[in-house]
Design an enzyme around this catalytic site. Structure first.
Site, short mmCIF file in Angstrom:
data_model
loop_
_atom_site.label_atom_id
_atom_site.label_comp_id
_atom_site.label_asym_id
_atom_site.label_seq_id
_atom_site.Cartn_x
_atom_site.Cartn_y
_atom_site.Cartn_z
N CYS A 47 0.88 -1.43 -0.53
CA CYS A 47 0.32 0.01 -0.04
C CYS A 47 1.00 1.34 0.05
O CYS A 47 0.87 1.97 -0.57
CB CYS A 47 -0.91 0.22 0.92
SG CYS A 47 -1.95 -1.19 0.81
N THR A 48 1.99 1.03 0.49
CA THR A 48 3.02 2.21 1.15
C THR A 48 3.47 2.89 -0.22
O THR A 48 3.38 3.83 -1.06
CB THR A 48 4.10 2.33 1.52
OG1 THR A 48 3.81 2.29 3.24
CG2 THR A 48 4.90 3.50 1.78
#
Length: 159
Positions: A47-48
């Site tokens: 997600c990062t």
């Protein structure tokens, strides 16, 4: 498992709070195409990478006329930390009750080290200025997601 929404379908209206506490609705973006991306959880590796790719290409996405909005099951406080930590310039909508995730058909069950929970399946919807789904990215490439969106737009003469 794919979402039930397909290109040509109306994008479901939603309403939620962002990391800065403002209420955001899909209808706030009428007359502008929207990249609505769903992601599993703040501060996880994939997600990062995805949000940082969108952040790093944000000006190019804006130049293409796109609004960018993220949604996950995390709460506002989590989004505040995540957005600040990574200097995210776009809104992240908190959906801890999974209402938006359910509307878009992206709820999944995950087992995180013996802890089963519901969250978002990584999926992105490209939505037309009129509020119709143009394309669904079922498995976005986390480190090249902006490029993937722009390539699709180029292939369909949308920029």
């Amino acid at each position: 498992m794919a979402t039930h929404l397909q290109p040509g379908n109306p994008a479901p209206e939603f309403d939620g709070l962002t990391q800065d506490g403002t209420r955001l609705r899909l209808s706030d973006f009428r007359n502008q195409p929207v990249v609505l991306f769903f992601y599993p959880e703040d501060d996880t590796p994939g997600c990062t990478k995805e949000v940082c790719n969108l952040r790093d290409n944000y000006q190019t996405l804006l130049d293409a006329g796109l609004a960018v909005v993220g949604v996950s099951a995390d709460d506002v406080a989590s989004h505040v930390r995540f957005a600040q930590q990574h200097s995210l310039p776009f809104p992240l909508v908190a959906d801890p009750e999974l209402r938006i995730l359910e509307q878009y058909g992206v709820v999944q069950e995950d087992d995180w080290g013996g802890r089963v929970r519901l969250n978002a399946r990584r999926t992105t919807f490209l939505i037309s200025p009129e509020g119709r789904i143009l394309h669904v990215f079922e498995r976005p490439r986390t480190e090249q997601h902006a490029e993937e969106i722009l390539d699709w737009m180029d292939a369909h003469a949308m920029r």
